[in-house]
Design an enzyme around this catalytic site. Structure first.
Site, PDB file in Angstrom:
ATOM      1  N   ARG A   1     -12.712  16.244 -33.775  1.00 30.28           N
ATOM      2  CA  ARG A   1     -12.115  17.354 -32.726  1.00 30.28           C
ATOM      3  C   ARG A   1     -12.581  18.710 -33.637  1.00 30.28           C
ATOM      4  O   ARG A   1     -11.763  19.376 -34.079  1.00 30.28           O
ATOM      5  CB  ARG A   1     -10.789  17.071 -32.798  1.00 30.28           C
ATOM      6  CG  ARG A   1     -10.119  15.838 -32.468  1.00 30.28           C
ATOM      7  CD  ARG A   1      -9.769  15.964 -31.070  1.00 30.28           C
ATOM      8  NE  ARG A   1     -11.055  15.686 -30.163  1.00 30.28           N
ATOM      9  CZ  ARG A   1     -11.014  15.691 -28.858  1.00 30.28           C
ATOM     10  NH1 ARG A   1      -9.669  15.332 -28.211  1.00 30.28           N
ATOM     11  NH2 ARG A   1     -12.068  15.465 -28.179  1.00 30.28           N
TER      12      ARG A   1
ATOM     13  N   PHE B   1     -18.496  15.538 -26.264  1.00 32.31           N
ATOM     14  CA  PHE B   1     -18.336  14.469 -27.280  1.00 32.31           C
ATOM     15  C   PHE B   1     -18.124  13.027 -27.017  1.00 32.31           C
ATOM     16  O   PHE B   1     -18.129  12.041 -27.834  1.00 32.31           O
ATOM     17  CB  PHE B   1     -16.927  15.039 -28.013  1.00 32.31           C
ATOM     18  CG  PHE B   1     -15.528  14.830 -26.919  1.00 32.31           C
ATOM     19  CD1 PHE B   1     -15.517  16.155 -26.096  1.00 32.31           C
ATOM     20  CD2 PHE B   1     -14.859  13.781 -26.844  1.00 32.31           C
ATOM     21  CE1 PHE B   1     -14.421  15.994 -24.954  1.00 32.31           C
ATOM     22  CE2 PHE B   1     -14.046  13.887 -25.800  1.00 32.31           C
ATOM     23  CZ  PHE B   1     -13.533  14.742 -24.818  1.00 32.31           C
TER      24      PHE B   1
ATOM     25  N   ASP C   1       2.021  20.656 -20.204  1.00 24.09           N
ATOM     26  CA  ASP C   1       1.281  19.185 -20.240  1.00 24.09           C
ATOM     27  C   ASP C   1       2.281  18.418 -21.117  1.00 24.09           C
ATOM     28  O   ASP C   1       2.563  18.589 -22.353  1.00 24.09           O
ATOM     29  CB  ASP C   1       0.030  19.449 -21.189  1.00 24.09           C
ATOM     30  CG  ASP C   1      -0.855  18.274 -21.637  1.00 24.09           C
ATOM     31  OD1 ASP C   1      -0.161  17.244 -21.328  1.00 24.09           O
ATOM     32  OD2 ASP C   1      -1.892  18.182 -21.819  1.00 24.09           O
TER      33      ASP C   1
ATOM     34  N   PHE D   1      -7.267  21.933 -24.383  1.00 27.53           N
ATOM     35  CA  PHE D   1      -7.480  20.591 -24.600  1.00 27.53           C
ATOM     36  C   PHE D   1      -9.004  20.283 -23.527  1.00 27.53           C
ATOM     37  O   PHE D   1      -9.089  21.059 -22.450  1.00 27.53           O
ATOM     38  CB  PHE D   1      -6.510  19.724 -23.933  1.00 27.53           C
ATOM     39  CG  PHE D   1      -6.776  18.217 -24.285  1.00 27.53           C
ATOM     40  CD1 PHE D   1      -6.742  17.972 -25.716  1.00 27.53           C
ATOM     41  CD2 PHE D   1      -7.025  17.484 -23.389  1.00 27.53           C
ATOM     42  CE1 PHE D   1      -7.179  16.513 -26.018  1.00 27.53           C
ATOM     43  CE2 PHE D   1      -7.291  16.080 -23.674  1.00 27.53           C
ATOM     44  CZ  PHE D   1      -7.344  15.754 -24.964  1.00 27.53           C
ATOM     45  N   THR D   2      -9.679  19.497 -24.047  1.00 29.48           N
ATOM     46  CA  THR D   2     -10.784  19.206 -23.462  1.00 29.48           C
ATOM     47  C   THR D   2     -10.859  18.921 -22.031  1.00 29.48           C
ATOM     48  O   THR D   2     -11.426  19.586 -21.235  1.00 29.48           O
ATOM     49  CB  THR D   2     -11.648  17.872 -24.171  1.00 29.48           C
ATOM     50  OG1 THR D   2     -10.800  16.992 -24.402  1.00 29.48           O
ATOM     51  CG2 THR D   2     -12.000  18.360 -25.501  1.00 29.48           C
TER      52      THR D   2
ATOM     53  N   TYR E   1       0.818  -1.248  -0.090  1.00 26.43           N
ATOM     54  CA  TYR E   1      -0.012   0.024  -0.061  1.00 26.43           C
ATOM     55  C   TYR E   1       0.982   1.369   0.119  1.00 26.43           C
ATOM     56  O   TYR E   1       0.710   2.173  -0.736  1.00 26.43           O
ATOM     57  CB  TYR E   1      -1.075   0.057   1.282  1.00 26.43           C
ATOM     58  CG  TYR E   1      -2.196   1.002   1.237  1.00 26.43           C
ATOM     59  CD1 TYR E   1      -3.270   0.836   0.526  1.00 26.43           C
ATOM     60  CD2 TYR E   1      -1.639   2.430   1.722  1.00 26.43           C
ATOM     61  CE1 TYR E   1      -4.181   1.989   0.399  1.00 26.43           C
ATOM     62  CE2 TYR E   1      -2.628   3.532   1.511  1.00 26.43           C
ATOM     63  CZ  TYR E   1      -3.792   3.169   0.832  1.00 26.43           C
ATOM     64  OH  TYR E   1      -4.784   4.195   0.637  1.00 26.43           O
TER      65      TYR E   1
ATOM     66  N   LYS F   1       0.096   8.001 -23.298  1.00 24.88           N
ATOM     67  CA  LYS F   1       0.438   8.325 -24.688  1.00 24.88           C
ATOM     68  C   LYS F   1       1.999   7.993 -24.650  1.00 24.88           C
ATOM     69  O   LYS F   1       2.476   7.050 -24.809  1.00 24.88           O
ATOM     70  CB  LYS F   1       0.197   9.876 -25.078  1.00 24.88           C
ATOM     71  CG  LYS F   1      -1.280  10.067 -25.236  1.00 24.88           C
ATOM     72  CD  LYS F   1      -2.136  10.318 -24.164  1.00 24.88           C
ATOM     73  CE  LYS F   1      -3.499  10.769 -24.507  1.00 24.88           C
ATOM     74  NZ  LYS F   1      -4.310  10.938 -23.025  1.00 24.88           N
TER      75      LYS F   1
HETATM   76  N1  PM9 Z   1      -6.038  12.751 -24.686  1.00 22.89           N
HETATM   77  C1  PM9 Z   1      -6.839  11.760 -26.778  1.00 22.89           C
HETATM   78  O1  PM9 Z   1      -7.367  11.095 -27.152  1.00 22.89           O
HETATM   79  C2  PM9 Z   1      -7.679  10.782 -24.530  1.00 22.89           C
HETATM   80  C3  PM9 Z   1      -9.018  11.294 -24.159  1.00 22.89           C
HETATM   81  S1  PM9 Z   1      -9.736  12.838 -24.671  1.00 22.89           S
HETATM   82  C4  PM9 Z   1     -10.379  12.253 -26.266  1.00 22.89           C
HETATM   83  O2  PM9 Z   1      -6.048  12.556 -27.217  1.00 22.89           O
HETATM   84  C5  PM9 Z   1      -3.552  15.989 -23.350  1.00 22.89           C
HETATM   85  C6  PM9 Z   1      -2.940  16.747 -24.486  1.00 22.89           C
HETATM   86  C7  PM9 Z   1      -4.430  14.860 -23.985  1.00 22.89           C
HETATM   87  C8  PM9 Z   1      -5.093  13.966 -22.948  1.00 22.89           C
HETATM   88  C9  PM9 Z   1      -5.993  13.095 -23.451  1.00 22.89           C
HETATM   89  C10 PM9 Z   1      -5.031  14.314 -21.556  1.00 22.89           C
HETATM   90  C11 PM9 Z   1      -5.761  13.607 -20.491  1.00 22.89           C
HETATM   91  C12 PM9 Z   1      -4.334  15.387 -21.235  1.00 22.89           C
HETATM   92  N2  PM9 Z   1      -3.462  16.454 -22.123  1.00 22.89           N
HETATM   93  O3  PM9 Z   1      -7.078  10.918 -21.181  1.00 22.89           O
HETATM   94  O4  PM9 Z   1      -6.822  11.483 -18.673  1.00 22.89           O
HETATM   95  O5  PM9 Z   1      -4.429  14.426 -25.135  1.00 22.89           O
HETATM   96  O6  PM9 Z   1      -4.852  10.026 -19.370  1.00 22.89           O
HETATM   97  O7  PM9 Z   1      -5.252  12.422 -20.204  1.00 22.89           O
HETATM   98  C13 PM9 Z   1      -6.823  11.799 -25.198  1.00 22.89           C
HETATM   99  P1  PM9 Z   1      -6.059  10.966 -19.753  1.00 22.89           P
END
Ligand code: PM9
Length: 470
Positions: free
Chosen positions: A395, A462, A228, A137-138, A85, A271
């Site tokens: 997008r 979306f 980011d 970013f979303t 843990y 990523k």
């Molecule tokens: N990006 C993408 O497909 C996954 C879900 S949103 C459609 O591009 C950036 C630049 C991203 C991102 C996720 C996140 C969030 C932060 N910054 O998906 O929560 O492209 O791990 O990261 C997606 P998490």
């Protein structure tokens, strides 16, 4: 500017091609559903590719997030998971890998990128503050808004033009930023939200010169910069290829130098870091770190696991080291460029220069007869699936959502459909199939009609919205 200059990955070796620095050890069968099965699946998904079942998809280019193939070393690392843990040895390995390659002092693991965004936004934004950034970013903007901040776009003008060939379309417009700081007062700027290879602009990079100048500007006003870092290794590759003075630098050296101009970073390890789940936050400020690691225990888990299993942290630690290898990143971005070049050669409108993680189709030019309110990018994503079982992502206006103050739809200049390439998953033959599918949709463009939204969730619509043909 010469378009081809940024398309040809093999030019550094004369006429010699690149190839992936790995061979395939395990395969996962995929199947193309029949045209009738695809029609039924798309109807059941209300024309939203997020609502499809994966088993109905042939080539899945929805996202590069968590869809990477791990290496044999990463899979072996899973067996070394220390599931204590508190104080798991995998946490310390991850911390050391982050310090070595990104260079920040303190690490807080999180379950994925948005977990990190949530905690940073809560800790670093006071209600009423402004958060300038190089395009929204979303999920990032959603967390900034929920913390009481207002995002302000300070990316350069060229980023909003799909056809502009500026080599660093992710750059911050420093004049725009300085005007905002002077206008609102430095104390009302929470921080600069800087992203590497800007996702919504088409995977476009930030130059080293720009981040260095940004640091100088922010130092003059006492404003912090948080990065980011989700696709920063890919950003480093573009610096190596395009920015004078960096051709002989390794990706690892460029990455660390870039990060050194920022005060901290958040990361979706799903990523660049080559894993299926995970994220992290890293900062240099000891006081902020104490706040972050206190908040993480409320929302994610103890500060030495942050919602992750020990084995997941081990896979990220190994993935960090793998993702900065020059041959890896050259073939990763090279595959994206390969697909982009096929489409450019057929005069299919895409965002140029081709980005690091995806080819973005320019739906406004693809379907000039479909007005933005009839969702051309969503329409194109649905059409690609119907034609060939390929899954992509909208997008454009749907992703942009509504203005929280006026409640009106935002109308972004870029209306894009993203063909996102997972790392180390598909072959060049898959890319050929994808290009031919896009060509088929393009040839059929005049017969295609738009969509309207019939169900709209409150947040990040979306993901779960439903549509029907107009
Ligand atoms: N990006 C993408 O497909 C996954 C879900 S949103 C459609 O591009 C950036 C630049 C991203 C991102 C996720 C996140 C969030 C932060 N910054 O998906 O929560 O492209 O791990 O990261 C997606 P998490």
């Amino acid at each position: 500017m010469d378009a081809k200059k940024y398309q040809t990955i093999g030019q550094q070796f004369g006429r010699r091609s690149w190839a992936e620095p790995w061979k395939i050890k395990m395969v996962e069968p995929i199947r193309l559903a029949s045209a009738e099965e695809r029609r039924q699946a798309m109807e059941g998904a209300f024309s939203n590719t997020f609502l499809l079942r994966s088993e109905d998809v042939y080539i899945d280019l929805l996202t590069d997030s968590g869809t990477n193939a791990m290496s044999d070393r990463q899979w072996a690392g899973l067996m070394l998971g220390d599931e204590a843990y508190a104080g798991s040895r995998n946490f310390y390995h991850l911390e050391a890998a982050m310090q070595t390659y990104y260079g920040y002092k303190y690490l807080v693991p999180t379950h994925q990128g948005r977990g990190a965004e949530h905690i940073l936004s809560q800790a670093a934004i006071k209600p009423g503050q402004w958060v300038p950034g190089n395009m929204y970013f979303t999920t990032t903007r959603q967390h900034q808004e929920m913390a009481g901040g207002t995002f302000v776009d300070v990316i350069i003008r060229e980023a909003h033009d799909a056809a502009d060939l500026h080599p660093f379309k992710g750059n911050v417009d420093l004049d725009k930023l300085e005007t905002l700081i002077k206008d609102k007062g430095a104390q009302n700027i929470a921080y600069v939200s800087l992203a590497g290879t800007v996702n919504m602009a088409g995977g476009q990079p930030v130059s080293m010169a720009n981040v260095r100048a940004l640091r100088e500007l922010c130092d003059r006003y006492g404003v912090r910069i948080y990065l980011d870092a989700t696709r920063m290794a890919e950003n480093a590759y573009f610096i190596q290829q395009r920015e004078p003075g960096y051709a002989d630098w390794t990706i690892a050296r460029i990455l660390k130098e870039f990060c050194s101009y920022t005060d901290g970073a958040w990361m979706s390890a799903k990523k660049d870091n080559l894993v299926n789940i995970g994220g992290w936050l890293a900062v240099n400020d000891a006081e902020l770190f104490e706040t972050l690691r206190n908040l993480v225990v409320i929302y994610e888990g103890l500060h030495t696991y942050g919602g992750l299993a020990g084995r997941d942290m081990e896979a990220i630690a190994i993935g960090i080291e793998e993702c900065v290898q020059d041959d890896h990143i050259r073939s990763r971005v090279g595959q994206v460029l390969y697909l982009g070049e096929l489409l450019i050669n057929w005069d299919i409108p895409i965002v140029q220069p081709v980005g690091g993680h995806a080819v973005f189709l320019d739906a406004k030019r693809f379907y000039p007869h479909i007005p933005q309110d009839e969702l051309p990018a969503q329409t194109l994503a649905a059409q690609l699936y119907l034609d060939s079982g390929i899954r992509s992502m909208e997008r454009g206006i749907v992703s942009a959502g509504r203005d929280p103050v006026t409640g009106e739809n935002r109308h972004p200049a870029l209306e894009l459909t993203r063909l996102t390439i997972p790392r180390r998953v598909y072959t060049q033959a898959h890319m050929d199939i994808v290009a031919e599918a896009v060509k088929a949709a393009y040839d059929n463009r005049e017969r295609t009609r738009g969509l309207r939204m019939i169900f709209e969730p409150k947040y990040l619509r979306f993901f779960q919205a439903r549509f029907e043909p107009v």
